[in-house]
Design a protein around this motif. Structure first.
Motif, PDB file in Angstrom:
ATOM      1  N   ALA A   1       0.608  -1.184   0.033  1.00  0.00           N
ATOM      2  CA  ALA A   1       0.034  -0.056  -0.021  1.00  0.00           C
ATOM      3  C   ALA A   1       0.884   1.319   0.159  1.00  0.00           C
ATOM      4  O   ALA A   1       0.356   2.445  -0.194  1.00  0.00           O
ATOM      5  CB  ALA A   1      -0.865  -0.085   1.070  1.00  0.00           C
ATOM      6  N   SER A   2       1.951   1.025   0.712  1.00  0.00           N
ATOM      7  CA  SER A   2       2.935   2.210   0.431  1.00  0.00           C
ATOM      8  C   SER A   2       3.730   2.639  -0.906  1.00  0.00           C
ATOM      9  O   SER A   2       4.667   3.559  -0.590  1.00  0.00           O
ATOM     10  CB  SER A   2       4.075   2.075   1.793  1.00  0.00           C
ATOM     11  OG  SER A   2       5.040   1.189   1.320  1.00  0.00           O
ATOM     12  N   VAL A   3       3.351   2.041  -1.816  1.00  0.00           N
ATOM     13  CA  VAL A   3       4.044   2.499  -3.448  1.00  0.00           C
ATOM     14  C   VAL A   3       3.650   4.015  -3.492  1.00  0.00           C
ATOM     15  O   VAL A   3       2.503   4.219  -3.634  1.00  0.00           O
ATOM     16  CB  VAL A   3       3.640   1.526  -4.120  1.00  0.00           C
ATOM     17  CG1 VAL A   3       4.095   2.014  -5.695  1.00  0.00           C
ATOM     18  CG2 VAL A   3       3.958   0.382  -4.062  1.00  0.00           C
ATOM     19  N   VAL A   4       4.640   4.611  -3.829  1.00  0.00           N
ATOM     20  CA  VAL A   4       4.410   6.243  -4.106  1.00  0.00           C
ATOM     21  C   VAL A   4       4.345   6.566  -5.444  1.00  0.00           C
ATOM     22  O   VAL A   4       3.929   7.620  -5.823  1.00  0.00           O
ATOM     23  CB  VAL A   4       5.310   6.982  -3.199  1.00  0.00           C
ATOM     24  CG1 VAL A   4       5.328   7.026  -2.002  1.00  0.00           C
ATOM     25  CG2 VAL A   4       6.747   6.756  -3.733  1.00  0.00           C
ATOM     26  N   ASN A   5       5.135   5.536  -6.362  1.00  0.00           N
ATOM     27  CA  ASN A   5       5.177   5.912  -7.715  1.00  0.00           C
ATOM     28  C   ASN A   5       4.137   4.825  -8.460  1.00  0.00           C
ATOM     29  O   ASN A   5       4.658   3.899  -8.911  1.00  0.00           O
ATOM     30  CB  ASN A   5       6.446   5.991  -8.203  1.00  0.00           C
ATOM     31  CG  ASN A   5       7.107   4.586  -7.952  1.00  0.00           C
ATOM     32  OD1 ASN A   5       6.873   3.923  -6.917  1.00  0.00           O
ATOM     33  ND2 ASN A   5       8.425   4.404  -8.764  1.00  0.00           N
ATOM     34  N   LYS A   6       2.848   4.920  -8.460  1.00  0.00           N
ATOM     35  CA  LYS A   6       2.005   4.063  -9.029  1.00  0.00           C
ATOM     36  C   LYS A   6       2.422   3.536 -10.528  1.00  0.00           C
ATOM     37  O   LYS A   6       1.904   2.614 -10.794  1.00  0.00           O
ATOM     38  CB  LYS A   6       0.395   4.630  -8.726  1.00  0.00           C
ATOM     39  CG  LYS A   6       0.130   5.155  -7.223  1.00  0.00           C
ATOM     40  CD  LYS A   6       0.108   3.894  -6.279  1.00  0.00           C
ATOM     41  CE  LYS A   6      -0.433   4.084  -4.908  1.00  0.00           C
ATOM     42  NZ  LYS A   6      -0.251   3.165  -3.935  1.00  0.00           N
ATOM     43  N   ALA A   7       2.624   4.534 -11.112  1.00  0.00           N
ATOM     44  CA  ALA A   7       2.840   4.240 -12.548  1.00  0.00           C
ATOM     45  C   ALA A   7       4.060   3.357 -12.821  1.00  0.00           C
ATOM     46  O   ALA A   7       4.091   2.722 -13.902  1.00  0.00           O
ATOM     47  CB  ALA A   7       3.259   5.658 -13.221  1.00  0.00           C
ATOM     48  N   ALA A   8       4.750   2.957 -11.724  1.00  0.00           N
ATOM     49  CA  ALA A   8       5.785   1.976 -12.086  1.00  0.00           C
ATOM     50  C   ALA A   8       5.215   0.711 -12.096  1.00  0.00           C
ATOM     51  O   ALA A   8       5.828  -0.443 -12.494  1.00  0.00           O
ATOM     52  CB  ALA A   8       6.926   2.086 -11.061  1.00  0.00           C
ATOM     53  N   ILE A   9       3.891   0.620 -11.342  1.00  0.00           N
ATOM     54  CA  ILE A   9       3.575  -0.816 -11.213  1.00  0.00           C
ATOM     55  C   ILE A   9       3.039  -1.539 -12.577  1.00  0.00           C
ATOM     56  O   ILE A   9       3.325  -2.702 -12.806  1.00  0.00           O
ATOM     57  CB  ILE A   9       2.099  -0.759 -10.500  1.00  0.00           C
ATOM     58  CG1 ILE A   9       2.226  -0.211  -8.854  1.00  0.00           C
ATOM     59  CG2 ILE A   9       1.383  -2.386 -10.335  1.00  0.00           C
ATOM     60  CD1 ILE A   9       1.070   0.252  -8.223  1.00  0.00           C
ATOM     61  N   LYS A  10       2.674  -0.780 -13.318  1.00  0.00           N
ATOM     62  CA  LYS A  10       2.286  -1.588 -14.845  1.00  0.00           C
ATOM     63  C   LYS A  10       3.679  -1.929 -15.678  1.00  0.00           C
ATOM     64  O   LYS A  10       3.596  -3.071 -16.413  1.00  0.00           O
ATOM     65  CB  LYS A  10       1.718  -0.470 -15.685  1.00  0.00           C
ATOM     66  CG  LYS A  10       0.196  -0.059 -15.429  1.00  0.00           C
ATOM     67  CD  LYS A  10      -0.431   0.933 -16.178  1.00  0.00           C
ATOM     68  CE  LYS A  10      -1.859   1.122 -15.709  1.00  0.00           C
ATOM     69  NZ  LYS A  10      -2.420   2.317 -16.752  1.00  0.00           N
ATOM     70  N   LYS A  11       4.721  -0.901 -15.195  1.00  0.00           N
ATOM     71  CA  LYS A  11       6.033  -1.496 -15.935  1.00  0.00           C
ATOM     72  C   LYS A  11       6.673  -2.594 -15.264  1.00  0.00           C
ATOM     73  O   LYS A  11       7.506  -3.337 -15.780  1.00  0.00           O
ATOM     74  CB  LYS A  11       6.955  -0.180 -15.848  1.00  0.00           C
ATOM     75  CG  LYS A  11       6.533   0.906 -16.902  1.00  0.00           C
ATOM     76  CD  LYS A  11       7.662   1.896 -16.773  1.00  0.00           C
ATOM     77  CE  LYS A  11       7.344   3.003 -17.752  1.00  0.00           C
ATOM     78  NZ  LYS A  11       7.874   2.531 -19.236  1.00  0.00           N
TER      79      LYS A  11
END
Length: 324
Positions: free
Chosen positions: A314-324
């Protein structure tokens, strides 16, 4: 898998090792607190996860990490990591968003009370053999007065909870990113920055430091505050223009200040605030308790280990990196 702890600052990493053990990862420590870029690359080139304290991880360094999937930061802020470069490489950045919220809110409350009741001055006066009700400024009753919070994240919300027993007249909140209904539900009133400065008897700073907020409290801001007001800063030293604060305190533009964080740390020998009776100082220790440190170590490692186990913390701050 391999997890690397950069710029080791703790006596033990047993808590981190226990978390990474769940993911089947080996833990390697870079044991000096100021590692060189070459040291970091040597250990992190083949790392799957990194846990970092203060060492800066810029785009050039990140480009040399061949396997890294996650960087977990010991703390709330993550400005020492190039978030754009990490996102481009698909590296998740995790922080510990609830780190030390009880401790820092306690520190803000302690500094506020020390100023409001002039504890530092009283202590010094008694130790010198004086016994006098007078002080550098008048003392006023806290009940019925207005308390201003600049920022309304985890820490000021904890402080707000603790202030509810003081029978304050009102809690004013300036945070352009928090919904007015949410603030109203919490028992506060959302206001703009100028209104907070003009109406508050006490102001506690809890904003992030960036280009827009640097020296948010400057000569112009102090000119709008009440002469009897108290300023507390437990957030970042750069939010306050030190020279302007000194002028405001000397001229009576504001009455007191409680300062835990400073523009220059450690504070220099000629730091003008040291010589002032109407200032309470501490050495950036608002974050500290034994429990907070243990929580920080465990939660940072837990987030990184979760990624290695295929989970999204839940503490991921750069959500855009999840797709990568």
């Amino acid at each position: 898998m391999k997890a690397v702890i950069i710029d080791d600052r703790y006596e033990s990493h047993a808590l981190e090792r226990e978390e990474f053990k769940k993911a089947g990862a080996e833990v390697v420590e870079i044991t000096n607190v100021n590692p060189s870029d070459d040291q970091i690359v040597a250990e992190c080139k083949d790392a799957d996860a990194i846990v970092v304290n203060l060492a800066p991880l810029g785009a050039e360094l990140l480009g040399k990490f061949e396997k890294c999937r996650v960087i977990a930061r010991y703390g709330v802020g993550y400005d020492s990591i190039d978030a754009a470069a990490a996102t481009e490489k698909g590296i998740l950045i995790c922080n510990v968003p609830d780190y030390c919220m009880e401790e820092v809110s306690d520190q803000a409350l302690a500094l506020f009370m020390a100023c409001a009741r002039q504890i530092r001055f009283r202590d010094a006066s008694v130790r010198k053999g004086d016994w006098d009700a007078n002080g550098p400024t008048p003392i006023y009753r806290i009940a019925g007065r207005k308390f201003g919070l600049v920022g309304y994240g985890h820490i000021p919300r904890a402080l707000h909870r603790k202030l509810k027993g003081f029978n304050l007249g009102e809690v004013l909140i300036y945070d352009p990113f928090v919904d007015e209904d949410e603030i109203k539900k919490a028992g506060g009133r959302k206001v703009d920055f100028d209104t907070l400065l003009k109406e508050s008897d006490y102001v506690s700073i809890h904003a992030p430091l960036n280009e827009k907020t640097k020296h948010l409290f400057n000569a112009e801001a102090f000119s709008k505050m009440k002469p009897s007001s108290i300023l507390v800063n437990t957030s970042r030293g750069g939010l306050v223009d030190t020279a302007a604060l000194v002028d405001a305190l000397k001229s009576g533009r504001i009455a007191w200040a409680g300062i835990d964080v400073h523009e220059q740390e450690p504070a220099p020998a000629d730091y003008p605030l040291k010589a002032m009776d109407n200032v309470v100082l501490s050495d950036h220790k608002g974050f500290y308790s034994e429990e907070a440190q243990a929580d920080l170590q465990q939660k940072a490692a837990r987030a990184a280990a979760q990624v290695l186990m295929g989970e999204i913390p839940a503490s991921v701050v750069n959500k855009a990196a999840i797709k990568k």
